[in-house]
Design an enzyme around this catalytic site. Sequence first.
Site, mmCIF file in Angstrom:
data_model
loop_
_atom_site.group_PDB
_atom_site.id
_atom_site.type_symbol
_atom_site.label_atom_id
_atom_site.label_comp_id
_atom_site.label_asym_id
_atom_site.label_seq_id
_atom_site.Cartn_x
_atom_site.Cartn_y
_atom_site.Cartn_z
ATOM 1 C CD GLU A 23 -1.692 4.305 7.981
ATOM 2 O OE1 GLU A 23 -1.425 4.752 9.123
ATOM 3 O OE2 GLU A 23 -1.868 5.036 6.992
ATOM 4 C CE1 TYR B 227 -0.177 3.271 13.503
ATOM 5 C CE2 TYR B 227 -2.077 4.438 12.651
ATOM 6 C CZ TYR B 227 -0.843 3.845 12.457
ATOM 7 O OH TYR B 227 -0.292 3.824 11.195
ATOM 8 C CG HIS C 42 -1.172 9.076 3.137
ATOM 9 N ND1 HIS C 42 -1.201 7.728 3.421
ATOM 10 C CD2 HIS C 42 -0.885 9.686 4.321
ATOM 11 C CE1 HIS C 42 -0.912 7.529 4.698
ATOM 12 N NE2 HIS C 42 -0.722 8.717 5.270
ATOM 13 C CG ASN D 10 -5.304 3.550 8.573
ATOM 14 O OD1 ASN D 10 -5.352 2.513 7.913
ATOM 15 N ND2 ASN D 10 -4.833 4.685 8.077
ATOM 16 N NE ARG E 238 -3.263 2.673 2.456
ATOM 17 C CZ ARG E 238 -3.390 3.477 3.502
ATOM 18 N NH1 ARG E 238 -2.960 3.118 4.695
ATOM 19 N NH2 ARG E 238 -3.953 4.665 3.362
ATOM 20 C CD GLU F 20 -4.948 7.832 9.526
ATOM 21 O OE1 GLU F 20 -4.684 6.765 10.096
ATOM 22 O OE2 GLU F 20 -4.306 8.893 9.743
#
Length: 442
Positions: free
Chosen positions: A348, A290, A119, A288, A75, A164
């Site tokens: 991600e 985290y 991005h 994504n 990606r 995002e």
Amino acid sequence: MARIPERFLWGVATAAYQIEGAVDEDGRGPSVWDTFCHAPGKIRDGHTGDVACDHYHRWREDVGLIASLGAGAYRFSIAWPRIQPDGRGLVNAAGLDFYDRLVDVLAERGVAACPTLFHWDLPQPLEDNGGWLDRDTAYRFADYAAVVAERIGDRARMWITLNEPYIVMALGYGLGMHAPGRTLLLGALPAAHHQLLGHGLAVAALRDHGAGEVAITNAYSPTEPETDSAADVTAAAAYDTLMNRVFTDPVLLGRYPDLSAFPDADLSFVRDGDLKVISAPIDALGVNYYFPTRLRTLPDSPLPFEMCAYPEAPATAFGWPVVPEGLHRLLGLLRDRYPGLPPIYVTENGCSYDDMPDAAGRVADPDRIAYLDGHIKAVRQAMDDGIDVRGYFVWSLLDNFEWSEGYHQRFGLVHVDYATQRRTPKSSYAWYRDLIADGRAG
């Protein structure tokens, strides 16, 4: 733990501005991040992405690292300013040629190309005309998508329109921590809608050019209140709406969520027919993840919440809590919230640690191995629950330019010496290579 299905897509991810460098070569125009980085005091220690990992010149070496890893997919993002320096009109042939060669060599090495169209590196001339606050940018994005798809669409496994968009709205237009550095708070909501409109228009453009899988990638963080008080519960729900729902409900449900928690919110910029465009069917949802977010109430504020610490969880070098269970919880939340949820790719997931070579030149990063192992097990658990997760991409292949943190946060499976550009695979690279080869999550 049960074996991961053979069809599961193991990958790595990067982003153009974070690795490419060569910001003024071969016709590339300036992006908002070039401008932001060169504004005094915006980036830690004055770092910029001017050189980054020099991937623009070293991309063949980096493709070799991906292939040697055994990854099934890469990606990467395409730099809009390389394709259209002004964000509209004239197409820069050298920019298209760069990505054309990259996709060809990926195919030769057996790696599926998964390009992300945006991005965060918006061409500066578009920002000068209002950026994502201006509706016209959505139409320029669709034009750009068509240009790229016409050139490489026959060889892309999966297209991701936006990466995002919440971060672009919140940190770029709302709080000023990212490019373009505006501080509009809820006045940034047009940047949310126009990104989503651009996504919907780009989906149509990609379909017109024969695209296969089309997705959008959102940043997600499951929320929880600091206490059981009604005020904190309300604060957590408000943040959940703003981060997790504003960019997903319109795409998957065709409507915006209830924004009554934000009295200053104004959606008068939404026009008839917009939500139909935005909710065009997609083939996958990029997730994504985290960390989860704990919140408390913040009275008398247009943003009625503030984030709290996670003292019981270990932290990365970035200070982010390590909570693998949060990924499992998030995937379940998406399943329960969205009937007909399309297949999910974790596009991600990764962590920053202070990884440095030892005297022998080796880079051991056991904390990253533990982090990845825990989160991949969370994915496996979600799959056991019946959630259709089809791939996992580690952030990131390389240590790179980490936005406002400059070069102080190292997320890579591969260590980069920024002075020499030497690449050194870390122990996590070998661990992930073995995991892919074994086809198991644990």
